[in-house]
Motif scaffolding. Structure first.
Motif, PDB file in Angstrom:
ATOM      1  N   ALA A  44       0.820  -1.214   0.000  1.00  0.00           N
ATOM      2  CA  ALA A  44       0.000   0.000   0.000  1.00  0.00           C
ATOM      3  C   ALA A  44       0.854   1.266   0.000  1.00  0.00           C
ATOM      4  O   ALA A  44       0.380   2.337  -0.369  1.00  0.00           O
ATOM      5  N   ASN A  45       2.098   1.126   0.388  1.00  0.00           N
ATOM      6  CA  ASN A  45       2.989   2.287   0.442  1.00  0.00           C
ATOM      7  C   ASN A  45       3.833   2.467  -0.810  1.00  0.00           C
ATOM      8  O   ASN A  45       4.667   3.366  -0.863  1.00  0.00           O
ATOM      9  N   ILE A  46       3.612   1.627  -1.810  1.00  0.00           N
ATOM     10  CA  ILE A  46       4.347   1.753  -3.069  1.00  0.00           C
ATOM     11  C   ILE A  46       3.635   2.770  -3.954  1.00  0.00           C
ATOM     12  O   ILE A  46       2.413   2.736  -4.102  1.00  0.00           O
ATOM     13  N   THR A  47       4.380   3.663  -4.530  1.00  0.00           N
ATOM     14  CA  THR A  47       3.817   4.650  -5.448  1.00  0.00           C
ATOM     15  C   THR A  47       4.423   4.436  -6.829  1.00  0.00           C
ATOM     16  O   THR A  47       5.637   4.407  -6.986  1.00  0.00           O
ATOM     17  N   LEU A  48       3.554   4.262  -7.813  1.00  0.00           N
ATOM     18  CA  LEU A  48       4.000   4.099  -9.190  1.00  0.00           C
ATOM     19  C   LEU A  48       3.999   5.441  -9.898  1.00  0.00           C
ATOM     20  O   LEU A  48       3.131   6.286  -9.653  1.00  0.00           O
TER      21      LEU A  48
END
Length: 56
Positions: free
Chosen positions: A24-28
């Motif tokens: 949930a903390n990954i940003t693409l």
């Protein structure tokens, strides 16, 4: 998740919850999202409700 939605997941182990929090903390980037969308579209799969069986 990059488009503001969250998948509904089933977890049975603590490490699965921790992995979900990390994900949930990954940003693409916009470029990454676009690349993934182009790849998915090129497969021409219709997986909406694919898990449901046809009723006879």
């Amino acid at each position: 998740m990059a488009k503001g939605t969250l998948p509904i997941i089933g977890v049975t182990k603590e490490n699965q919850v921790l992995d979900a929090v990390k994900a949930a903390n990954i940003t693409l980037t916009d470029e990454e999202v676009s690349s993934l969308e182009k790849t998915a579209d090129s497969l021409e799969l219709n997986v909406i409700r694919f898990w449901e069986k046809e009723m006879k």
